[in-house]
Every structure is written in structure tokens, then in C-alpha cells.
Design an enzyme around this catalytic site. Structure first.
Site, short mmCIF file in Angstrom:
data_model
loop_
_atom_site.label_atom_id
_atom_site.label_comp_id
_atom_site.label_asym_id
_atom_site.label_seq_id
_atom_site.Cartn_x
_atom_site.Cartn_y
_atom_site.Cartn_z
CE LYS A 105 56.88 54.49 23.83
NZ LYS A 105 55.77 53.52 23.67
CE1 TYR A 140 52.43 57.79 23.13
CE2 TYR A 140 53.43 58.03 25.30
CZ TYR A 140 53.45 57.51 24.02
OH TYR A 140 54.50 56.70 23.62
CG PHE A 189 46.43 51.77 26.84
CD1 PHE A 189 47.31 52.75 26.41
CD2 PHE A 189 45.51 51.27 25.91
CE1 PHE A 189 47.29 53.22 25.10
CE2 PHE A 189 45.48 51.73 24.60
CZ PHE A 189 46.37 52.72 24.20
NE ARG A 199 54.16 54.28 13.27
CZ ARG A 199 53.44 54.22 14.39
NH1 ARG A 199 53.82 54.92 15.46
NH2 ARG A 199 52.36 53.48 14.46
CB THR A 228 51.61 49.24 18.55
OG1 THR A 228 51.50 50.29 17.60
CG2 THR A 228 51.39 49.79 19.95
NE ARG A 272 57.26 49.99 19.48
CZ ARG A 272 56.30 50.83 19.06
NH1 ARG A 272 55.53 50.50 18.03
NH2 ARG A 272 56.12 51.98 19.66
CG ASN A 316 55.86 49.89 22.86
OD1 ASN A 316 56.19 50.85 23.57
ND2 ASN A 316 54.84 49.95 22.02
CG HIS A 356 56.67 58.05 20.27
ND1 HIS A 356 55.33 57.81 20.13
CD2 HIS A 356 56.91 59.22 19.62
CE1 HIS A 356 54.78 58.80 19.43
NE2 HIS A 356 55.73 59.67 19.11
CD GLU A 402 54.39 62.66 18.12
OE1 GLU A 402 55.40 62.14 17.59
OE2 GLU A 402 53.33 62.03 18.31
#
Ligand code: ADP
Length: 169
Positions: free
Chosen positions: A29, A69, A77, A105, A111, A122, A132, A135, A146
Site C-alpha cells: 500500500k 475494496y 471505515f 496471509r 489485519t 505487519r 497496515n 494487502h 483481484e
């Protein structure tokens, strides 16, 4: 791989979940890019043994961020998330390997960085949920969706690693 090779591959460009050709979509990100974490994050996936098959730097529009998203659009949010994700360039990647979706993951961590184990991306590099840094697709369906959203078929390099036999038996 050449454009021709990508077009003639028997593997769909989003991969085949459950095989060594499983693929996942990973994005660094804008905060991860700005904080100089690109090389470190890529190194973690490389050193694990996964294979990079797609890579580009993209500054998403807010419309594109909202599409990415889309499943979170009812969440409070969401507007802040869209602004955050569209606030600068993103490193968009496709990684390939056995169980890469789930294991990716695990490399990323929870998250909420406050809950992410030390040793995860993270857990090591960020503090709050709204910044964070990375993704990763959360399942086979989202990976397929995606990868297809971010990458054209001829943007995926379907190549064989020289160390494949040292990574898999
Ligand atoms: P993940 O990115 O781990 O798959 P989600 O899909 O649930 O998590 O959420 C997408 C992104 O939205 C998160 O990575 C995070 O940046 C942001 N986010 C999720 N929940 C919150 C929250 N409660 N407050 C602020 N941002 C959030």
C-alpha cells in the site's frame, strides 16, 4: 515469459488454487511504498520460496480503490480506506506457489498490526489498522477476482524457476 508464452499457457492467469501454480494478489500500500519497505517485503516472499509472476507500480484512482475494496463498502471505515489506498503508488504483485494464498496471509499477519505476531510483516513494520502497509487476497475466489482486476493475461510471466527442484520435492 513472452506475451506469446502467457497466451499459450494452460494455467489460467489467476492460477490454479491447490497446486504449485496457485497464485495470490499482494499489494504494498502507499504507506509501505513511502516508508521504503518495498525491497524488504518482496524479499520475505522471495526467501520463503514463492515465485514472482506479476509486478507493477500503480497509483490507483479512488474509483479503482473502491472497486478493489467493493466487499467492504458498507463498513464505516470504507471512505477513509479508499482515500488511503488511492493516496500514492501501490506495488501490485502476483506471487505463485503451493498454498501461497494462505501462507501469504501468514507472512502478512493479522489485519490489526497490534494483534500481528512479531516476525510477520505487519507485526514488524506497522502500528495501526488504517496504515497496515500491505494487502493480500484472503481466499481462492478473491485471489482470482483481484488478479483479474489488476493484471491482464499478458502481464503475468509464466516462468519456471531454476531452483524449482530445490524448493519442491
Ligand atoms: P485484510 O487487509 O487483513 O484482508 P480486511 O479485508 O478486513 O483486512 O480490511 C481491508 C483493509 O481495511 C485493512 O487491511 C485495513 O487497512 C482496513 N481496515 C479494516 N478494518 C478496519 C478498521 N476497523 N478501521 C480502519 N481500517 C480498517
Amino acid at each position: 515469459a513472452t506475451v506469446e508464452a502467457a497466451e499459450t499457457s494452460s494455467v489460467p492467469h489467476y492460477g490454479a488454487a491447490g497446486t504449485q501454480k496457485e497464485r495470490t494478489f499482494i499489494a504494498i500500500k502507499p504507506d509501505g511504498v513511502n516508508r521504503g519497505l518495498i525491497a524488504d517485503i518482496i524479499a520475505r516472499f522471495e526467501k520463503k520460496g514463492f515465485k514472482l509472476v506479476g509486478l507493477k507500480l500503480v497509483h490507483p484512482t479512488e474509483d479503482f480503490a473502491a472497486e478493489h475494496y467493493d466487499d467492504l463498502k458498507a463498513r464505516p471505515f470504507f471512505p477513509a480506506l479508499v482515500k488511503y489506498f488511492a493516496s500514492g503508488p501501490v506495488v501490485a504483485m502476483v506471487w505463485e506457489g503451493k498454498d501461497v494464498i494462505l501462507t501469504g496471509r501468514k507472512l502478512i499477519g493479522a489485519t490489526n498490526p497490534a494483534d500481528a505476531a512479531v516476525g510477520t510483516i505487519r507485526g514488524d513494520y506497522c502500528i495501526i489498522m488504517g496504515r497496515n502497509i500491505i494487502h493480500g487476497s484472503d481466499g481462492a475466489d478473491s485471489a482470482k477476482h483481484e488478479i483479474s482486476l489488476w493484471f491482464k493475461e499478458n502481464e503475468i510471466a509464466d516462468w519456471e524457476s531454476a531452483v524449482h527442484k530445490w524448493t519442491y520435492e
